[in-house]
Design a protein around this motif. Sequence first.
Motif, PDB file in Angstrom:
ATOM      1  N   ALA A  80       0.627  -1.031   0.014  1.00  0.00           N
ATOM      2  CA  ALA A  80      -0.036   0.372  -0.010  1.00  0.00           C
ATOM      3  C   ALA A  80       0.620   1.413  -0.143  1.00  0.00           C
ATOM      4  CB  ALA A  80      -0.750   0.393   1.522  1.00  0.00           C
ATOM      5  N   TRP A  81       0.607   2.252  -1.230  1.00  0.00           N
ATOM      6  CA  TRP A  81       1.371   3.502  -0.785  1.00  0.00           C
ATOM      7  C   TRP A  81       0.665   4.998  -0.141  1.00  0.00           C
ATOM      8  CZ3 TRP A  81       6.207   4.475  -2.906  1.00  0.00           C
ATOM      9  CH2 TRP A  81       6.401   3.283  -3.700  1.00  0.00           C
ATOM     10  N   ILE A  82       0.767   4.287   1.287  1.00  0.00           N
ATOM     11  CA  ILE A  82       0.726   4.991   2.014  1.00  0.00           C
ATOM     12  C   ILE A  82       1.723   6.283   2.570  1.00  0.00           C
ATOM     13  CG2 ILE A  82      -1.288   3.927   3.312  1.00  0.00           C
ATOM     14  CD1 ILE A  82       0.766   3.144   5.205  1.00  0.00           C
ATOM     15  N   PHE A  83       1.525   7.409   3.420  1.00  0.00           N
ATOM     16  CA  PHE A  83       1.954   8.621   3.200  1.00  0.00           C
ATOM     17  C   PHE A  83       3.523   8.384   3.905  1.00  0.00           C
ATOM     18  CE2 PHE A  83       3.903  12.151   5.415  1.00  0.00           C
ATOM     19  CZ  PHE A  83       3.901  13.290   4.377  1.00  0.00           C
ATOM     20  N   PRO A  84       3.457   7.399   5.684  1.00  0.00           N
ATOM     21  CA  PRO A  84       4.357   7.559   5.509  1.00  0.00           C
ATOM     22  C   PRO A  84       5.621   6.120   5.217  1.00  0.00           C
ATOM     23  CG  PRO A  84       2.694   6.608   7.440  1.00  0.00           C
ATOM     24  CD  PRO A  84       1.739   7.289   5.936  1.00  0.00           C
ATOM     25  N   ILE A  85       5.285   4.971   4.410  1.00  0.00           N
ATOM     26  CA  ILE A  85       5.737   4.644   2.958  1.00  0.00           C
ATOM     27  C   ILE A  85       6.937   5.498   2.238  1.00  0.00           C
ATOM     28  CG2 ILE A  85       5.448   2.447   1.993  1.00  0.00           C
ATOM     29  CD1 ILE A  85       5.560   1.592   4.274  1.00  0.00           C
ATOM     30  N   LYS A  86       5.701   6.244   1.847  1.00  0.00           N
ATOM     31  CA  LYS A  86       6.474   6.778   1.011  1.00  0.00           C
ATOM     32  C   LYS A  86       7.905   7.960   1.512  1.00  0.00           C
ATOM     33  CE  LYS A  86       1.874   7.899  -1.968  1.00  0.00           C
ATOM     34  NZ  LYS A  86       0.873   8.545  -2.489  1.00  0.00           N
ATOM     35  N   MET A  87       7.564   8.902   2.580  1.00  0.00           N
ATOM     36  CA  MET A  87       8.346   8.744   3.432  1.00  0.00           C
ATOM     37  C   MET A  87       9.779   8.042   3.647  1.00  0.00           C
ATOM     38  SD  MET A  87       8.175  12.237   2.724  1.00  0.00           S
ATOM     39  CE  MET A  87       8.904  12.539   4.105  1.00  0.00           C
ATOM     40  N   ILE A 178      -6.044   4.900   6.734  1.00  0.00           N
ATOM     41  CA  ILE A 178      -4.743   5.036   6.567  1.00  0.00           C
ATOM     42  C   ILE A 178      -3.421   4.437   5.086  1.00  0.00           C
ATOM     43  CG2 ILE A 178      -4.068   3.326   8.061  1.00  0.00           C
ATOM     44  CD1 ILE A 178      -1.991   4.627   9.159  1.00  0.00           C
ATOM     45  N   CYS A 179      -4.700   3.144   4.719  1.00  0.00           N
ATOM     46  CA  CYS A 179      -4.305   2.740   3.234  1.00  0.00           C
ATOM     47  C   CYS A 179      -4.713   3.485   2.241  1.00  0.00           C
ATOM     48  CB  CYS A 179      -3.947   1.575   3.671  1.00  0.00           C
ATOM     49  SG  CYS A 179      -2.957   0.543   4.465  1.00  0.00           S
ATOM     50  N   HIS A 180      -6.338   3.827   2.540  1.00  0.00           N
ATOM     51  CA  HIS A 180      -7.300   3.908   1.730  1.00  0.00           C
ATOM     52  C   HIS A 180      -7.795   4.958   1.233  1.00  0.00           C
ATOM     53  CE1 HIS A 180      -7.712  -0.307   0.936  1.00  0.00           C
ATOM     54  NE2 HIS A 180      -7.756  -0.722   2.157  1.00  0.00           N
ATOM     55  N   ALA A 181      -7.039   6.120   1.234  1.00  0.00           N
ATOM     56  CA  ALA A 181      -7.136   7.729   1.123  1.00  0.00           C
ATOM     57  C   ALA A 181      -5.970   8.333  -0.064  1.00  0.00           C
ATOM     58  CB  ALA A 181      -7.514   7.886   1.786  1.00  0.00           C
ATOM     59  N   GLY A 182      -5.791   8.791  -0.607  1.00  0.00           N
ATOM     60  CA  GLY A 182      -5.549   9.443  -1.502  1.00  0.00           C
ATOM     61  C   GLY A 182      -4.618   8.800  -2.625  1.00  0.00           C
ATOM     62  N   SER A 183      -3.861   9.619  -3.601  1.00  0.00           N
ATOM     63  CA  SER A 183      -3.852   9.340  -4.995  1.00  0.00           C
ATOM     64  C   SER A 183      -3.487   7.766  -5.364  1.00  0.00           C
ATOM     65  CB  SER A 183      -3.177  10.268  -5.703  1.00  0.00           C
ATOM     66  OG  SER A 183      -1.671  10.460  -5.111  1.00  0.00           O
ATOM     67  N   PRO A 185      -4.366   5.422  -3.845  1.00  0.00           N
ATOM     68  CA  PRO A 185      -4.907   3.874  -2.502  1.00  0.00           C
ATOM     69  C   PRO A 185      -4.434   2.856  -2.836  1.00  0.00           C
ATOM     70  CG  PRO A 185      -6.355   4.941  -3.282  1.00  0.00           C
ATOM     71  CD  PRO A 185      -5.832   5.128  -4.403  1.00  0.00           C
ATOM     72  N   SER A 186      -4.220   1.245  -1.223  1.00  0.00           N
ATOM     73  CA  SER A 186      -4.047   0.159  -1.660  1.00  0.00           C
ATOM     74  C   SER A 186      -5.398  -0.789  -2.426  1.00  0.00           C
ATOM     75  CB  SER A 186      -4.209  -0.138  -0.055  1.00  0.00           C
ATOM     76  OG  SER A 186      -3.346  -1.561  -0.660  1.00  0.00           O
ATOM     77  N   ASP A 187      -4.881  -0.947  -3.541  1.00  0.00           N
ATOM     78  CA  ASP A 187      -5.966  -2.236  -4.409  1.00  0.00           C
ATOM     79  C   ASP A 187      -6.631  -0.715  -4.818  1.00  0.00           C
ATOM     80  OD1 ASP A 187      -4.845  -4.377  -3.277  1.00  0.00           O
ATOM     81  OD2 ASP A 187      -6.253  -4.509  -1.383  1.00  0.00           O
ATOM     82  N   GLY A 188      -6.484   0.590  -4.949  1.00  0.00           N
ATOM     83  CA  GLY A 188      -7.148   1.289  -5.760  1.00  0.00           C
ATOM     84  C   GLY A 188      -8.351   1.702  -5.171  1.00  0.00           C
ATOM     85  N   LEU A 189      -8.432   1.844  -3.847  1.00  0.00           N
ATOM     86  CA  LEU A 189      -9.877   2.216  -2.947  1.00  0.00           C
ATOM     87  C   LEU A 189      -9.924   3.088  -2.327  1.00  0.00           C
ATOM     88  CD1 LEU A 189     -12.297   1.058  -2.034  1.00  0.00           C
ATOM     89  CD2 LEU A 189     -11.740  -0.361  -0.380  1.00  0.00           C
ATOM     90  N   ASP A 195     -18.247   8.650  -2.379  1.00  0.00           N
ATOM     91  CA  ASP A 195     -18.520   7.967  -4.675  1.00  0.00           C
ATOM     92  C   ASP A 195     -17.345   7.581  -4.333  1.00  0.00           C
ATOM     93  OD1 ASP A 195     -20.852  10.572  -5.028  1.00  0.00           O
ATOM     94  OD2 ASP A 195     -19.408  12.261  -5.509  1.00  0.00           O
ATOM     95  N   HIS A 196     -16.635   7.014  -3.845  1.00  0.00           N
ATOM     96  CA  HIS A 196     -15.303   6.803  -3.859  1.00  0.00           C
ATOM     97  C   HIS A 196     -15.162   5.254  -2.984  1.00  0.00           C
ATOM     98  CE1 HIS A 196     -12.389  10.419  -4.091  1.00  0.00           C
ATOM     99  NE2 HIS A 196     -12.697   9.785  -4.821  1.00  0.00           N
ATOM    100  N   ILE A 197     -16.413   5.362  -1.774  1.00  0.00           N
ATOM    101  CA  ILE A 197     -16.961   4.335  -1.635  1.00  0.00           C
ATOM    102  C   ILE A 197     -17.313   3.279  -2.537  1.00  0.00           C
ATOM    103  CG2 ILE A 197     -18.198   3.285   0.207  1.00  0.00           C
ATOM    104  CD1 ILE A 197     -17.494   4.952   2.388  1.00  0.00           C
ATOM    105  N   MET A 198     -18.422   3.700  -3.068  1.00  0.00           N
ATOM    106  CA  MET A 198     -19.491   2.994  -4.170  1.00  0.00           C
ATOM    107  C   MET A 198     -18.893   2.954  -5.667  1.00  0.00           C
ATOM    108  SD  MET A 198     -22.057   3.084  -1.961  1.00  0.00           S
ATOM    109  CE  MET A 198     -22.735   1.788  -3.233  1.00  0.00           C
ATOM    110  N   ALA A 199     -17.866   3.557  -5.725  1.00  0.00           N
ATOM    111  CA  ALA A 199     -17.316   3.619  -7.149  1.00  0.00           C
ATOM    112  C   ALA A 199     -16.298   2.028  -6.794  1.00  0.00           C
ATOM    113  CB  ALA A 199     -16.002   4.758  -7.042  1.00  0.00           C
ATOM    114  N   GLY A 200     -16.144   1.485  -5.172  1.00  0.00           N
ATOM    115  CA  GLY A 200     -15.395   0.023  -4.791  1.00  0.00           C
ATOM    116  C   GLY A 200     -13.792   0.967  -5.524  1.00  0.00           C
ATOM    117  N   GLY A 201     -12.744  -0.951  -6.067  1.00  0.00           N
ATOM    118  CA  GLY A 201     -11.609  -0.158  -6.227  1.00  0.00           C
ATOM    119  C   GLY A 201     -10.980  -0.997  -7.622  1.00  0.00           C
TER     120      GLY A 201
END
Length: 254
Positions: A80-87, A178-183, A185-189, A195-201
Amino acid sequence: MDSFYEALAKIGYPHPVHPVLTHFLIGLVMAALVFGLAAWVLRSSNLTTTARHCIILALIGAFPTILTGFLDWQHFYVGAWIFPIKMKMLLAMVLLVLLSTTALLALKGVRTSKGILLMYLCCFLTVMAIGYFGGELVFSAKSSVSAAHDGDKEIAPLQTGRSAYMEVAGIFKQHCTICHAGSNPSDGLRLDSYDHIMAGGEEGPVVVAGKPDESELMHRIKGLKQPSMPMGQELLPAEKIQVIEAWISQGAHS
């Protein structure tokens, strides 16, 4: 990779490997700075040599430390490309450059000076920054779990309509974004807006309105499919799962 972690679990070590090596690396960088300062103050060639050895060992140790960090990221966070991992990744590259430069200067026989002391200090500050984001990765999740358990002492009646969604959104924010937000997110979800919740991943919708038993989200948070969610944590308290399930059953309205 999974077999590596399974083998560790069989001998009683189910934890990430990276933190163990991280402490080794931090200790060496800290020692290099301390011995370098002492060598500069005392004009000691022996302490200069000790500082040099510490920074060279730190450079050698950086490679397995970064490798295990990558493995832990893939295994425990599913990449998952979360912010702490990127940093942490960015700072790890910076640290490699600093360690390589400092070790090269040391091998060339540069005596302890303000310049090389500055390099030791930069290495030290970089590993501290990496440790900070490592702490954000681990303890922010633990704080969320702790807060969740604290909130379970009094169970409020299930909400309906807009109130139901707002309660579900609060659960997602506390445990999932922490994982499922931002540009990226993990698994595109993304779970940070309706809107994002209902769109899925990447694998399609995760919520089927009115049908919790057919919703991938419910399968994951109940632990019926792996990896269960939240990733690397205990399952959500039963009461919070019930809130999400009721919201979906009611039609998953915003």
